[in-house]
Write a protein that holds these residues in place. Structure first.
Motif, PDB file in Angstrom:
ATOM      1  N   UNK A 270       0.831  -1.206   0.000  1.00 43.98           N
ATOM      2  CA  UNK A 270       0.000   0.000   0.000  1.00 43.98           C
ATOM      3  C   UNK A 270       0.870   1.262   0.000  1.00 43.98           C
ATOM      4  N   UNK A 271       0.813   1.991  -1.134  1.00 46.33           N
ATOM      5  CA  UNK A 271       1.543   3.256  -1.203  1.00 46.33           C
ATOM      6  C   UNK A 271       0.724   4.313  -0.472  1.00 46.33           C
ATOM      7  N   UNK A 272       1.317   4.955   0.525  1.00 46.54           N
ATOM      8  CA  UNK A 272       0.560   5.868   1.390  1.00 46.54           C
ATOM      9  C   UNK A 272       0.959   7.329   1.168  1.00 46.54           C
ATOM     10  N   UNK A 273       2.259   7.571   0.990  1.00 44.66           N
ATOM     11  CA  UNK A 273       2.711   8.951   0.758  1.00 44.66           C
ATOM     12  C   UNK A 273       3.649   8.957  -0.432  1.00 44.66           C
ATOM     13  N   UNK A 274       3.561  10.013  -1.245  1.00 43.73           N
ATOM     14  CA  UNK A 274       4.353  10.066  -2.462  1.00 43.73           C
ATOM     15  C   UNK A 274       5.075  11.409  -2.581  1.00 43.73           C
ATOM     16  N   UNK A 275       6.350  11.408  -2.246  1.00 42.81           N
ATOM     17  CA  UNK A 275       7.234  12.545  -2.499  1.00 42.81           C
ATOM     18  C   UNK A 275       6.711  13.857  -1.891  1.00 42.81           C
ATOM     19  N   UNK A 276       6.512  13.824  -0.595  1.00 41.08           N
ATOM     20  CA  UNK A 276       5.972  15.000   0.104  1.00 41.08           C
ATOM     21  C   UNK A 276       7.133  15.842   0.649  1.00 41.08           C
ATOM     22  N   UNK A 277       7.189  17.106   0.233  1.00 41.18           N
ATOM     23  CA  UNK A 277       8.229  18.023   0.702  1.00 41.18           C
ATOM     24  C   UNK A 277       7.604  19.349   1.116  1.00 41.18           C
ATOM     25  N   UNK A 278       7.967  19.827   2.277  1.00 45.22           N
ATOM     26  CA  UNK A 278       7.608  21.189   2.710  1.00 45.22           C
ATOM     27  C   UNK A 278       8.460  21.540   3.916  1.00 45.22           C
ATOM     28  N   UNK A 279       8.448  22.818   4.257  1.00 44.84           N
ATOM     29  CA  UNK A 279       9.255  23.286   5.395  1.00 44.84           C
ATOM     30  C   UNK A 279       8.358  23.977   6.412  1.00 44.84           C
ATOM     31  N   UNK A 280       8.617  23.702   7.673  1.00 46.54           N
ATOM     32  CA  UNK A 280       7.967  24.446   8.753  1.00 46.54           C
ATOM     33  C   UNK A 280       9.058  25.295   9.390  1.00 46.54           C
ATOM     34  N   UNK A 281       9.014  26.605   9.142  1.00 48.17           N
ATOM     35  CA  UNK A 281      10.038  27.480   9.714  1.00 48.17           C
ATOM     36  C   UNK A 281       9.717  27.763  11.168  1.00 48.17           C
ATOM     37  N   UNK A 282      10.727  28.259  11.880  1.00 48.44           N
ATOM     38  CA  UNK A 282      10.557  28.524  13.315  1.00 48.44           C
ATOM     39  C   UNK A 282       9.312  29.382  13.548  1.00 48.44           C
TER      40      UNK A 282
END
Ligand SMILES: Nc1ncnc2c1ncn2[C@@H]1O[C@H](COP(=O)(O)OP(=O)(O)OP(=O)(O)O)[C@@H](O)[C@H]1O
Ligand SMILES: [Mg+2]
Length: 257
Positions: free
Chosen positions: A15-27
């Motif tokens: 089961x593929x659940x997540x596909x190439x997820x990128x993001x940033x949470x800055x301070x």
């Protein structure tokens, strides 16, 4: 300290659940994650918090955590996850017990966390004596006691009725106001996302991919005002139009499972 999701993909067996997820949470930033049921939101949060090793990609922390932080990434759970046999103050103190802090210093941190969540006068009560909203305040207080840089919250208000949710949203706005703490906030509730987040990451149906990142161009304080209602509703309907069809499919899939 920034938290970076870098090309995270995950499979549970076939089961593929997540596909190439990128993001940033800055301070100090609050990022909401929304998307249809089963699209991998909780899985993503577990990966970000280091509880689960992704199949590929990785979460990264960049920069130093605040000097007084015992646990830079701290979870707040939907079901509160309190110890039923422990009082409110013992629940809040629990994550500090394995630190080298003196009892006096521990007590000071617990006092501060209880005060920030309005629980001081409830310190000797037990979870079962409290309403759902107060129980979740204990969960939040316990998270604050370790001085997190980023709270990882998975549907923290979804077990609560709508009036209690509203009150806790106001608490979050207050707790996040000085920008010293950021959050990743997983929710089904688009009102919560648009009231609390600086940016809203919209995931597709499973395997969750980023469909869009929606910014909320207002301060959290402004959003509580009547004048902001229309703007917030417009953001909610923009996001709903992105996920509506997929939410219908996800709902059908759950019912046929
Ligand atoms: N430990 C596991 N083993 C196998 N499959 C899992 C496991 N955990 C989750 N899954 C499956 O992975 C998919 C994503 O689950 P996840 O809980 O991350 O979704 P979600 O977006 O948080 O869903 P919801 O909106 O219902 O909370 C689902 O199909 C789920 O059944
Ligand atoms: Mg979930």
């Amino acid at each position: 300290m920034d938290l970076i999701a870098s090309h995270i993909s995950h499979r549970f067996g076939d089961l593929a659940v997540l596909d190439d997820v990128s993001f940033t949470v800055s301070a100090g930033e609050v990022v909401a994650i929304v998307g249809p049921s089963g699209c991998g939101k909780s899985t993503l949060l577990s990966i970000l918090g280091g509880l689960l090793q992704p199949t590929s990609g990785a979460p990264e922390l960049r920069g130093d955590p605040p000097a007084d932080s015992f646990n830079p990434l701290t979870f707040v759970f939907q079901d509160f996850a309190l110890l039923p046999w422990a009082s409110v103050e013992e629940n809040v103190e629990f994550p500090l017990l394995h630190t080298a802090l003196s009892p006096t210093r521990r007590r000071a941190l617990v006092d501060d966390a209880l005060r920030r969540t309005g629980l001081t006068e409830f310190r000797t009560t037990y979870p079962k004596q409290l309403s759902g909203g107060m129980r979740q305040r204990v969960g939040i207080s316990r998270a604050l006691a370790v001085k997190p840089a980023i709270l990882l919250m998975d549907e923290p208000l979804s077990a609560l009725d709508s009036q209690t949710r509203e009150l806790l949203m106001e608490d979050f706005v207050r707790l996040l106001a000085d920008g010293s703490m950021g959050a990743v906030y997983v929710t089904h509730n688009l009102e919560e996302a648009s009231r609390l987040a600086d940016r809203i990451v919209v995931l597709s149906r499973r395997p969750g991919r980023i469909r869009e990142v929606v910014s909320v161009p207002m301060t959290r304080a402004e959003r509580g005002e009547t004048a902001a209602r229309e703007k917030l509703l417009a953001i909610q309907s923009q996001i709903w139009s992105l996920i509506r069809n997929e939410a219908i499919d996800a709902e059908r899939e759950v019912q046929h499972a």
